[in-house]
Design an enzyme around this catalytic site. Structure first.
Site, mmCIF file in Angstrom:
data_model
loop_
_atom_site.group_PDB
_atom_site.id
_atom_site.type_symbol
_atom_site.label_atom_id
_atom_site.label_comp_id
_atom_site.label_asym_id
_atom_site.label_seq_id
_atom_site.Cartn_x
_atom_site.Cartn_y
_atom_site.Cartn_z
ATOM 1 N N ASP A 30 61.655 -73.425 -40.816
ATOM 2 C CA ASP A 30 60.740 -74.662 -41.284
ATOM 3 C C ASP A 30 60.886 -75.746 -40.496
ATOM 4 O O ASP A 30 61.882 -76.336 -39.989
ATOM 5 C CB ASP A 30 61.640 -75.107 -42.818
ATOM 6 C CG ASP A 30 61.020 -75.918 -43.422
ATOM 7 O OD1 ASP A 30 59.977 -76.773 -42.962
ATOM 8 O OD2 ASP A 30 61.581 -76.337 -44.552
ATOM 9 N N GLU A 80 74.443 -88.153 -16.035
ATOM 10 C CA GLU A 80 74.957 -87.045 -16.040
ATOM 11 C C GLU A 80 74.369 -86.069 -15.651
ATOM 12 O O GLU A 80 74.637 -84.607 -15.872
ATOM 13 C CB GLU A 80 75.872 -86.738 -17.464
ATOM 14 C CG GLU A 80 74.518 -86.824 -18.717
ATOM 15 C CD GLU A 80 75.547 -86.397 -20.062
ATOM 16 O OE1 GLU A 80 76.094 -85.512 -20.086
ATOM 17 O OE2 GLU A 80 75.431 -87.079 -21.018
ATOM 18 N N CYS A 112 77.453 -89.702 -22.062
ATOM 19 C CA CYS A 112 76.048 -90.493 -22.405
ATOM 20 C C CYS A 112 76.521 -92.109 -22.156
ATOM 21 O O CYS A 112 75.667 -92.758 -22.638
ATOM 22 C CB CYS A 112 75.583 -90.068 -23.656
ATOM 23 S SG CYS A 112 74.987 -88.492 -23.767
ATOM 24 N N HIS A 234 74.049 -94.505 -29.980
ATOM 25 C CA HIS A 234 73.556 -93.539 -29.200
ATOM 26 C C HIS A 234 72.863 -92.498 -29.849
ATOM 27 O O HIS A 234 73.321 -92.153 -31.131
ATOM 28 C CB HIS A 234 75.014 -92.928 -28.351
ATOM 29 C CG HIS A 234 74.553 -91.796 -27.988
ATOM 30 N ND1 HIS A 234 73.506 -91.513 -27.034
ATOM 31 C CD2 HIS A 234 74.982 -90.369 -27.948
ATOM 32 C CE1 HIS A 234 73.456 -90.384 -26.595
ATOM 33 N NE2 HIS A 234 74.329 -89.535 -27.207
HETATM 34 P P1 HMG Z 1 72.157 -77.000 -36.770
HETATM 35 O O1 HMG Z 1 72.572 -75.680 -36.239
HETATM 36 O O2 HMG Z 1 70.644 -77.469 -36.194
HETATM 37 O O3 HMG Z 1 72.763 -77.771 -37.930
HETATM 38 O O4 HMG Z 1 72.858 -77.935 -35.477
HETATM 39 P P2 HMG Z 1 72.212 -77.441 -39.201
HETATM 40 O O5 HMG Z 1 71.987 -76.201 -39.511
HETATM 41 O O6 HMG Z 1 73.574 -78.152 -40.075
HETATM 42 O O7 HMG Z 1 71.133 -78.239 -39.534
HETATM 43 C C1 HMG Z 1 71.136 -79.686 -39.358
HETATM 44 C C2 HMG Z 1 70.794 -80.570 -40.448
HETATM 45 O O8 HMG Z 1 69.422 -79.976 -40.895
HETATM 46 C C3 HMG Z 1 71.562 -80.334 -41.618
HETATM 47 O O9 HMG Z 1 71.732 -81.589 -42.125
HETATM 48 C C4 HMG Z 1 70.681 -79.161 -42.499
HETATM 49 O O10 HMG Z 1 71.164 -79.475 -44.098
HETATM 50 C C5 HMG Z 1 69.441 -79.980 -42.088
HETATM 51 P P3 HMG Z 1 73.150 -82.190 -42.516
HETATM 52 O O11 HMG Z 1 74.075 -81.203 -42.992
HETATM 53 O O12 HMG Z 1 73.316 -82.823 -41.040
HETATM 54 O O13 HMG Z 1 72.914 -83.375 -43.424
HETATM 55 N N1 HMG Z 1 68.226 -78.886 -42.629
HETATM 56 C C6 HMG Z 1 67.194 -79.386 -43.063
HETATM 57 N N2 HMG Z 1 66.612 -80.490 -43.408
HETATM 58 C C7 HMG Z 1 65.449 -80.427 -44.133
HETATM 59 N N3 HMG Z 1 64.562 -79.287 -44.169
HETATM 60 C C8 HMG Z 1 64.970 -78.017 -43.764
HETATM 61 C C9 HMG Z 1 66.295 -77.984 -43.284
HETATM 62 N N4 HMG Z 1 67.167 -76.935 -42.770
HETATM 63 C C10 HMG Z 1 68.228 -77.589 -42.365
HETATM 64 N N5 HMG Z 1 64.385 -77.122 -43.966
HETATM 65 C C11 HMG Z 1 73.647 -79.866 -34.134
HETATM 66 C C12 HMG Z 1 73.035 -79.311 -35.580
HETATM 67 C C13 HMG Z 1 73.916 -81.265 -34.262
HETATM 68 C C14 HMG Z 1 75.094 -79.251 -34.257
HETATM 69 C C15 HMG Z 1 72.954 -79.456 -33.038
HETATM 70 O O14 HMG Z 1 71.565 -80.115 -32.870
HETATM 71 C C16 HMG Z 1 73.431 -79.303 -31.767
HETATM 72 O O15 HMG Z 1 74.673 -78.525 -31.481
HETATM 73 N N6 HMG Z 1 73.394 -80.399 -30.887
HETATM 74 C C17 HMG Z 1 73.876 -80.786 -29.629
HETATM 75 C C18 HMG Z 1 75.131 -81.444 -29.599
HETATM 76 C C19 HMG Z 1 74.734 -83.060 -30.254
HETATM 77 O O16 HMG Z 1 73.738 -83.564 -30.160
HETATM 78 N N7 HMG Z 1 75.946 -83.664 -30.840
HETATM 79 C C20 HMG Z 1 75.781 -84.924 -31.113
HETATM 80 C C21 HMG Z 1 77.120 -85.779 -31.214
HETATM 81 S S1 HMG Z 1 77.727 -85.613 -29.486
HETATM 82 C C22 HMG Z 1 76.808 -86.822 -28.430
HETATM 83 O O17 HMG Z 1 76.067 -87.525 -29.194
HETATM 84 C C23 HMG Z 1 77.003 -86.675 -27.352
HETATM 85 C C24 HMG Z 1 75.762 -85.969 -26.527
HETATM 86 O O18 HMG Z 1 74.384 -86.948 -26.452
HETATM 87 C C25 HMG Z 1 76.256 -85.657 -25.069
HETATM 88 C C26 HMG Z 1 77.019 -86.691 -23.971
HETATM 89 O O19 HMG Z 1 77.544 -87.627 -24.608
HETATM 90 O O20 HMG Z 1 76.649 -86.723 -23.050
HETATM 91 C C27 HMG Z 1 75.354 -84.814 -27.047
#
Ligand code: HMG
Length: 387
Positions: A30, A80, A112, A234
């Protein structure tokens, strides 16, 4: 006390993107999962002749054209996505921009977060040397493995900031709150092009670091939550900023008003994660997309870098700041882009990288003035198309 902060700031992002609707269709999920659940619409994609150096030079060029090079004696390059283990990427940018030879150059790293360290150090330096300016650049390509949970949060972009004792945009506050902990939430060992990460864990540690940094900020005599007119976070993806804002408001026992954080998310939604540049892209987005005049208003900023370090600090918007924005340019940069197909995205993603001293010559595709023309004998050859 001498006021220090950001005299001007500008950003750049490549001209190609893939729509997250295209990615969702390909993955059979979706599209609202990305547009609402993650809060992202597009992923900026650099071509083969673009990288952190070309994006950085593009971001800084408007600052140099408008404010000149006088007084700039330091370039701090936060990234990075380093292209060399030894030479600072800023040295290439220094030449491309025609900066004075009497200038120091250094690259900073902490996921970051490092552009915030650069900004704080630059402010301290210009307080000591008010006749000098520091060019702080944050430039990154956020690249995750395809079909990983991070894929939808990829992106690319650069922000350049002129830091001086004549802050025409934002005066950076002296008080800040900091927090560090040794965790493996996201990291990229030297032998990998893509990071390893524990996605859900990283989101929880981000929120914890924010509260710890906020508490330290309060303990150090910072402003109260109610004194802020806007918040910038961030933004690995914009929904993370929403969660952060909800978390902070709850901890401060304040009513939740998401409109204090939303203007800062507009640009990031269509660029993707730009790592070090992300919070400063949010800051530009806040200034350029706020509906009212922000002169004299305080902005609270939370910078996070996995691994992890977080910092909460503040900035006050300077009267007349509007005249020093590059809003028209930025909107053109975002509007004049082209969507690529899923197949083209896969091809760009998998483009060959130099493995040894072989010669790679890249087609002239970058829309900007600067490009990576070739890599030969282990050397990256950058060109200025106007030279
Ligand atoms: P995911 O597998 O997409 O998680 O991973 P999900 O299945 O839980 O879905 C995400 C959200 O979408 C959930 O909402 C779902 O309910 C919703 P939440 O529970 O969060 O409120 N959802 C929907 N909403 C509307 N319609 C739908 C639907 N289906 C699901 N149909 C994750 C999410 C963030 C884990 C993934 O994107 C990831 O691993 N990202 C990479 C790591 C990351 O960005 N981490 C952020 C914190 S660390 C950071 O910021 C540092 C960084 O920038 C690096 C650095 O510092 O260098 C990453």
């Amino acid at each position: 006390m001498i006021k220090t902060g950001i005299e001007a700031m500008s950003f750049y992002t490549p001209h190609r993107y893939i729509s997250l609707a295209t990615l969702a269709e390909q993955q059979g999920i979706d599209p609202e999962k990305f547009s609402r659940g993650i809060g992202q619409d597009k992923i900026a994609l650099p071509g083969q002749d673009e990288d952190i150096v070309t994006m950085a030079a593009e971001a800084a060029r408007p600052l140099i054209d408008r404010y000149g090079t006088d007084g700039i004696d330091t370039v701090m390059f936060a990234t990075e996505t380093g292209i060399d283990q030894s030479k600072a990427a800023g040295i290439y940018v220094h030449r491309l921009l025609g900066l004075n030879a009497n200038c120091r150059n250094v690259e900073l790293k902490q996921a970051c977060y490092s552009a915030t360290a650069a900004l704080q150090m630059a402010c301290s330096y210009v307080a000591r040397r008010p006749d000098r300016k520091v060019l702080v650049i944050a430039s990154d390509v956020a690249r995750y493995d395809r079909d990983s949970s991070g894929e939808a949060t990829q992106g690319a972009g650069a922000v350049a900031m002129l830091v001086s004792a004549d802050p025409k945009l934002l005066e950076v506050g002296v008080v800040s709150g900091v927090f560090s902990e040794d965790i493996m939430d996201f990291w990229r060992p030297n032998h990998r092009r893509t990071p390893l990460f524990d996605g859900k864990f990283s989101t929880l540690r981000y929120l914890n670091a924010m509260l710890e940094a906020w508490r330290d900020y309060e303990a150090n005599g910072g402003k109260s939550y109610a004194e802020f007119s806007r918040f910038c976070y961030h933004l690995p993806f914009s929904r993370m900023g929403e969660k952060a804002h909800r978390h902070l408001a709850k901890s401060a026992k304040a009513d939740l008003d998401m409109s204090l954080a939303l203007p800062g998310m507009e640009y990031n939604r269509v660029v993707g994660n730009s790592y070090t540049a992300s919070i400063y892209l949010a800051l530009i987005s806040t200034l350029e997309n706020a509906e009212e005049d922000l002169s004299g208003k305080s902005i609270g900023l939370f910078s996070y870098g996995s691994g992890a370090t977080g910092e909460f600090f503040d900035a006050t918007v300077v009267e007349g700041y509007q005249a020093h924005l590059f809003k028209q340019l930025h909107q053109t940069i975002l509007e004049e882009r082209m969507a690529v197909s899923y197949e083209d995205y896969v091809e760009l993603w998998g483009a060959p990288v130099a493995q040894d001293g072989e010669e790679l010559i890249f087609a002239d595709e970058a829309r900007g003035r600067y490009r990576l023309a070739s890599i030969n004998d282990h050397k990256r050859i950058y060109v200025d198309k106007h030279a």
